[in-house]
Motif scaffolding. Structure first.
Motif, PDB file in Angstrom:
ATOM      1  N   ALA B  27       0.841  -1.189   0.000  1.00  0.00           N
ATOM      2  CA  ALA B  27       0.000   0.000   0.000  1.00  0.00           C
ATOM      3  C   ALA B  27       0.880   1.244   0.000  1.00  0.00           C
ATOM      4  O   ALA B  27       0.587   2.229  -0.677  1.00  0.00           O
ATOM      5  N   LEU B  28       1.943   1.196   0.754  1.00  0.00           N
ATOM      6  CA  LEU B  28       2.863   2.330   0.825  1.00  0.00           C
ATOM      7  C   LEU B  28       4.283   1.816   0.664  1.00  0.00           C
ATOM      8  O   LEU B  28       4.627   0.747   1.153  1.00  0.00           O
ATOM      9  N   GLN B  29       5.107   2.593  -0.023  1.00  0.00           N
ATOM     10  CA  GLN B  29       6.497   2.197  -0.180  1.00  0.00           C
ATOM     11  C   GLN B  29       7.396   3.426  -0.075  1.00  0.00           C
ATOM     12  O   GLN B  29       7.198   4.409  -0.775  1.00  0.00           O
ATOM     13  N   ASN B  30       8.355   3.342   0.839  1.00  0.00           N
ATOM     14  CA  ASN B  30       9.323   4.428   1.044  1.00  0.00           C
ATOM     15  C   ASN B  30       8.655   5.791   1.144  1.00  0.00           C
ATOM     16  O   ASN B  30       9.070   6.753   0.522  1.00  0.00           O
ATOM     17  N   THR B  31       7.594   5.832   1.925  1.00  0.00           N
ATOM     18  CA  THR B  31       6.877   7.093   2.066  1.00  0.00           C
ATOM     19  C   THR B  31       7.525   7.942   3.154  1.00  0.00           C
ATOM     20  O   THR B  31       7.786   7.447   4.248  1.00  0.00           O
ATOM     21  N   SER B  32       7.802   9.174   2.833  1.00  0.00           N
ATOM     22  CA  SER B  32       8.351  10.097   3.829  1.00  0.00           C
ATOM     23  C   SER B  32       7.574  11.395   3.801  1.00  0.00           C
ATOM     24  O   SER B  32       7.091  11.827   2.753  1.00  0.00           O
ATOM     25  N   LEU B  33       7.436  11.995   4.976  1.00  0.00           N
ATOM     26  CA  LEU B  33       6.609  13.188   5.110  1.00  0.00           C
ATOM     27  C   LEU B  33       7.010  13.893   6.394  1.00  0.00           C
ATOM     28  O   LEU B  33       7.212  13.237   7.419  1.00  0.00           O
ATOM     29  N   LYS B  34       7.154  15.207   6.334  1.00  0.00           N
ATOM     30  CA  LYS B  34       7.422  15.974   7.558  1.00  0.00           C
ATOM     31  C   LYS B  34       6.412  17.095   7.665  1.00  0.00           C
ATOM     32  O   LYS B  34       6.114  17.766   6.682  1.00  0.00           O
ATOM     33  N   MET B  35       5.892  17.290   8.878  1.00  0.00           N
ATOM     34  CA  MET B  35       4.906  18.352   9.083  1.00  0.00           C
ATOM     35  C   MET B  35       5.239  19.129  10.329  1.00  0.00           C
ATOM     36  O   MET B  35       5.661  18.542  11.332  1.00  0.00           O
ATOM     37  N   GLU B  36       5.007  20.434  10.272  1.00  0.00           N
ATOM     38  CA  GLU B  36       5.228  21.261  11.453  1.00  0.00           C
ATOM     39  C   GLU B  36       3.967  21.310  12.302  1.00  0.00           C
ATOM     40  O   GLU B  36       2.861  21.123  11.797  1.00  0.00           O
ATOM     41  N   ARG B  37       4.139  21.624  13.584  1.00  0.00           N
ATOM     42  CA  ARG B  37       2.988  21.812  14.467  1.00  0.00           C
ATOM     43  C   ARG B  37       2.139  22.982  13.956  1.00  0.00           C
ATOM     44  O   ARG B  37       2.683  24.017  13.569  1.00  0.00           O
ATOM     45  N   GLY B  38       0.853  22.790  13.948  1.00  0.00           N
ATOM     46  CA  GLY B  38      -0.046  23.860  13.516  1.00  0.00           C
ATOM     47  C   GLY B  38      -0.192  23.987  12.013  1.00  0.00           C
ATOM     48  O   GLY B  38      -0.876  24.874  11.524  1.00  0.00           O
ATOM     49  N   GLU B  39       0.435  23.092  11.275  1.00  0.00           N
ATOM     50  CA  GLU B  39       0.353  23.154   9.820  1.00  0.00           C
ATOM     51  C   GLU B  39      -0.928  22.465   9.331  1.00  0.00           C
ATOM     52  O   GLU B  39      -1.410  21.520   9.954  1.00  0.00           O
ATOM     53  N   PHE B  40      -1.466  22.971   8.234  1.00  0.00           N
ATOM     54  CA  PHE B  40      -2.622  22.337   7.599  1.00  0.00           C
ATOM     55  C   PHE B  40      -2.131  21.674   6.328  1.00  0.00           C
ATOM     56  O   PHE B  40      -1.693  22.349   5.405  1.00  0.00           O
ATOM     57  N   VAL B  41      -2.185  20.342   6.309  1.00  0.00           N
ATOM     58  CA  VAL B  41      -1.651  19.595   5.181  1.00  0.00           C
ATOM     59  C   VAL B  41      -2.788  18.878   4.466  1.00  0.00           C
ATOM     60  O   VAL B  41      -3.692  18.349   5.103  1.00  0.00           O
ATOM     61  N   ALA B  42      -2.734  18.889   3.126  1.00  0.00           N
ATOM     62  CA  ALA B  42      -3.696  18.091   2.365  1.00  0.00           C
ATOM     63  C   ALA B  42      -2.939  16.996   1.629  1.00  0.00           C
ATOM     64  O   ALA B  42      -1.858  17.234   1.081  1.00  0.00           O
ATOM     65  N   LEU B  43      -3.486  15.783   1.652  1.00  0.00           N
ATOM     66  CA  LEU B  43      -2.913  14.660   0.907  1.00  0.00           C
ATOM     67  C   LEU B  43      -3.832  14.367  -0.272  1.00  0.00           C
ATOM     68  O   LEU B  43      -5.008  14.074  -0.079  1.00  0.00           O
ATOM     69  N   VAL B  44      -3.282  14.479  -1.484  1.00  0.00           N
ATOM     70  CA  VAL B  44      -4.096  14.141  -2.642  1.00  0.00           C
ATOM     71  C   VAL B  44      -3.377  13.070  -3.445  1.00  0.00           C
ATOM     72  O   VAL B  44      -2.171  12.871  -3.299  1.00  0.00           O
ATOM     73  N   GLY B  45      -4.128  12.391  -4.278  1.00  0.00           N
ATOM     74  CA  GLY B  45      -3.511  11.352  -5.092  1.00  0.00           C
ATOM     75  C   GLY B  45      -4.579  10.468  -5.669  1.00  0.00           C
ATOM     76  O   GLY B  45      -5.737  10.557  -5.280  1.00  0.00           O
ATOM     77  N   PRO B  46      -4.203   9.616  -6.641  1.00  0.00           N
ATOM     78  CA  PRO B  46      -5.198   8.759  -7.275  1.00  0.00           C
ATOM     79  C   PRO B  46      -5.853   7.826  -6.264  1.00  0.00           C
ATOM     80  O   PRO B  46      -5.303   7.550  -5.203  1.00  0.00           O
ATOM     81  N   SER B  47      -7.014   7.345  -6.647  1.00  0.00           N
ATOM     82  CA  SER B  47      -7.781   6.460  -5.780  1.00  0.00           C
ATOM     83  C   SER B  47      -6.952   5.212  -5.436  1.00  0.00           C
ATOM     84  O   SER B  47      -6.267   4.660  -6.279  1.00  0.00           O
ATOM     85  N   GLY B  48      -6.999   4.830  -4.170  1.00  0.00           N
ATOM     86  CA  GLY B  48      -6.307   3.606  -3.751  1.00  0.00           C
ATOM     87  C   GLY B  48      -4.820   3.764  -3.587  1.00  0.00           C
ATOM     88  O   GLY B  48      -4.085   2.781  -3.585  1.00  0.00           O
ATOM     89  N   CYS B  49      -4.325   4.998  -3.424  1.00  0.00           N
ATOM     90  CA  CYS B  49      -2.879   5.189  -3.346  1.00  0.00           C
ATOM     91  C   CYS B  49      -2.378   5.128  -1.921  1.00  0.00           C
ATOM     92  O   CYS B  49      -1.198   5.354  -1.662  1.00  0.00           O
ATOM     93  N   GLY B  50      -3.245   4.857  -0.975  1.00  0.00           N
ATOM     94  CA  GLY B  50      -2.773   4.677   0.401  1.00  0.00           C
ATOM     95  C   GLY B  50      -2.868   5.924   1.254  1.00  0.00           C
ATOM     96  O   GLY B  50      -2.223   6.012   2.295  1.00  0.00           O
ATOM     97  N   LYS B  51      -3.674   6.904   0.812  1.00  0.00           N
ATOM     98  CA  LYS B  51      -3.797   8.137   1.606  1.00  0.00           C
ATOM     99  C   LYS B  51      -4.416   7.855   2.979  1.00  0.00           C
ATOM    100  O   LYS B  51      -3.906   8.291   4.006  1.00  0.00           O
ATOM    101  N   SER B  52      -5.507   7.090   2.946  1.00  0.00           N
ATOM    102  CA  SER B  52      -6.184   6.779   4.208  1.00  0.00           C
ATOM    103  C   SER B  52      -5.296   5.902   5.088  1.00  0.00           C
ATOM    104  O   SER B  52      -5.281   6.034   6.315  1.00  0.00           O
ATOM    105  N   THR B  53      -4.553   5.003   4.434  1.00  0.00           N
ATOM    106  CA  THR B  53      -3.645   4.140   5.175  1.00  0.00           C
ATOM    107  C   THR B  53      -2.605   4.976   5.913  1.00  0.00           C
ATOM    108  O   THR B  53      -2.291   4.713   7.082  1.00  0.00           O
ATOM    109  N   LEU B  54      -2.106   5.991   5.234  1.00  0.00           N
ATOM    110  CA  LEU B  54      -1.109   6.863   5.850  1.00  0.00           C
ATOM    111  C   LEU B  54      -1.695   7.556   7.088  1.00  0.00           C
ATOM    112  O   LEU B  54      -1.039   7.670   8.126  1.00  0.00           O
ATOM    113  N   LEU B  55      -2.952   7.988   6.985  1.00  0.00           N
ATOM    114  CA  LEU B  55      -3.612   8.602   8.145  1.00  0.00           C
ATOM    115  C   LEU B  55      -3.652   7.638   9.322  1.00  0.00           C
ATOM    116  O   LEU B  55      -3.386   8.013  10.462  1.00  0.00           O
TER     117      LEU B  55
END
Lengths: 260, 267
Positions: B27-55
């Protein structure tokens, strides 16, 4: 308003129509009362044998409620276990289906052998007949909690117990009440079967005696009494159902209550 | 150090029996992501790309097979308790009133749990106030199924925020709403975000939604998902719906769209 009254009256009206039809058919075709007594003869038999019928009816009711009560307590507990733990479900389900498929009339003699005829056998038969739907429905309610909802709660640090108490039990109540309405009528069937096969008292036994005396009106009187008791109990559970789980019908339609 | 730090995460899908699927679906491979406190981030991508899994990985509901996940400097090893979640399906409990639904998290999360019975009046007032801010004043006593879809989502946002979480995870919360209601709710969400200053991750299919709401938009590739690009959205807040039709934003959305099409065709 008018249609609402008609809706409330309709089961009584239909019952009345069928009774009148019964009376008419028996009289028009001149059917022998030993084969098929008329409605009036059957109701007269209720009046004639009221003392014995009342006593038998109370015995049957007692046996039924005893078996039903035990089935509710044990059925809910096993249903919770099956609904929450898949291994328990996998282990128990085939056995329960097999057990449910056994015609209960054949195990009554075994019960008699073990615990003797009478109240205990009637209650036990009522129990085994109505136990299964309670277990299944309780389990379904618990096993089908929406995964999103579980995630919401787990992400708050909820323990499995919290999820069961806050979500599982309340959401399985409509299933449980639906099953109780079925179970109470099945419990009557069970009790009467046992009384007929092996009883020393109760409506089933009364009908057995009536049949050996060719007292067909009394047999019909017994049938009417059992049907009336079962319907009344069903009505009580329908009212409880509406009271506790009205939310499940979303106010769109009222749950069917007693009726004739 | 980043508030949320995801490094080289892999996730292999398992079937219901808990075994790795026969085809070893990543579902996910070598996924990396950094977020700051208080940041509003949106995850977009094709259907079934593992966005919900990442959450779910960030919230600790599922564990990654490989890689490091930390939130607030702590490695995530079990479900976090500082999270509010909302989904496409409002999943409000039909036997509870709308207010009681909003109060549900407080019956579970510490320290409110201890005080819930003794200070119920205070909490109810809090819930009423929150409902009023999202435009549901006076609806607290209604059953959730008496509310429209948009109102249910407003109530769900209240439930996600009532315990003042540090982290708000939204999985396509507006996906099932009609376009007008959706835009209304964007503004509700923006208002709540500016008020609470919590960190928000929004999974969405809607690029306009992502650009309108987020500080940073991450684009994920088709399965196995990984983050293929990020785009800062330097628009001042409070943003206005009219801005969505400006030239700059249209170009931005067009550009993101292009990247997603590339992601779809070439994983």
């Amino acid at each position: 308003m008018k249609s609402k009254w008609l809706e409330i009256a309709s089961p009584w009206l239909l019952t009345l129509v069928l009774i009148l039809l019964w009376e008419a058919v028996v009289n028009i075709f001149g059917i022998s009362r030993i084969i098929m007594p008329s409605a009036s003869e059957s109701f007269y038999a209720i009046y004639e044998y009221r003392v014995g019928l009342l006593q038998s009816a109370l015995t049957t009711l007692y046996a039924t409620l005893l078996g039903f009560g035990a089935a509710v307590v044990i059925g809910v507990l096993i249903g919770i276990a099956i609904g929450l733990w898949r291994p328990v479900y996998v282990a128990c389900y085939p056995l329960m289906v097999a057990f449910n498929a056994i015609p209960k009339v054949v195990i009554v003699p075994i019960f008699v052998l073990w615990i003797g005829p009478g109240l205990q056998t009637a209650s036990l038969t009522a129990f085994v007949l109505c136990f299964f739907p309670i277990v299944v429905n309780m389990a379904v309610g618990l096993a089908t909690i929406e995964p999103e909802l579980k995630d919401v709660l787990r992400a708050l640090g909820a323990k499995e117990r919290d999820i069961v108490i806050k979500v599982g039990i309340p959401r399985s109540l409509p299933y449980l009440f639906a099953s109780l309405k079925i179970a109470i009528t099945l419990a009557f069937v069970g009790a009467v079967i046992a009384e007929t096969v092996a009883g020393s008292d109760g409506v089933g036994n009364l009908m057995l005696i009536a049949s050996s005396n060719f007292n067909t009106p009394l047999m019909f009187a017994g049938i009417i009494v059992i049907a009336a008791m079962a319907t009344a109990m069903y009505g009580i559970f329908a009212i409880l159902d509406k009271r506790f789980t009205g939310w499940a019908t979303r106010g769109a339609m009222n749950v069917a209550t007693a009726g004739g | 150090m980043a508030y949320i730090d995801i490094e080289d995460v892999d996730l292999v899908y398992r079937n219901s029996a808990g075994h790795e699927a026969a085809d070893g679906t990543l579902a996910l491979q070598n996924t990396s992501l950094k977020m700051e406190r208080g940041e509003f981030v949106a995850l977009v991508g094709p259907s079934g790309c593992g966005k919900s899994t990442l959450l779910k990985i960030i919230s600790g509901l599922i564990r990654a097979n490989k890689g490091k996940v930390s939130v607030g400097g702590e490695p995530v090893t079990k479900p976090l308790k500082i999270v509010g979640m909302a989904f496409q399906n409002a999943s409000l409990l039909p036997w509870r009133s709308t207010r009681e639904n909003v109060l549900l998290p407080l019956e579970i999360v510490e320290p409110h749990r201890q005080k819930f019975r003794s200070e119920k009046a205070k909490y109810e007032a809090m819930a009423n106030e929150l409902l009023a801010t999202v435009g549901l004043e006076g609806f607290g006593d209604r059953a959730p199924w008496q509310l429209s879809g948009g109102m249910q989502q407003r109530a769900q946002l209240c439930r996600a925020l009532v315990h003042e979480p540090d982290l708000l995870l939204l999985d396509e919360p507006f996906g099932a709403l009609d376009a007008f209601t959706r835009e209304e709710l964007w503004d509700v969400l923006q208002m709540l975000y500016l008020k609470r200053k919590c960190t928000v991750i929004l999974v969405t299919h809607d690029l306009r939604e992502a650009v309108y709401l987020a500080d940073t938009v991450y684009v994920m590739s088709a399965r196995p998902g990984r983050v293929i690009m990020d785009r800062k959205i330097d628009l001042p807040r409070t943003r206005k719906l009219d801005d969505l039709y400006s030239r700059d934003i249209a170009d931005l959305i067009q550009d993101l769209r292009h990247h997603i099409n590339v992601a779809k065709s070439d994983p």
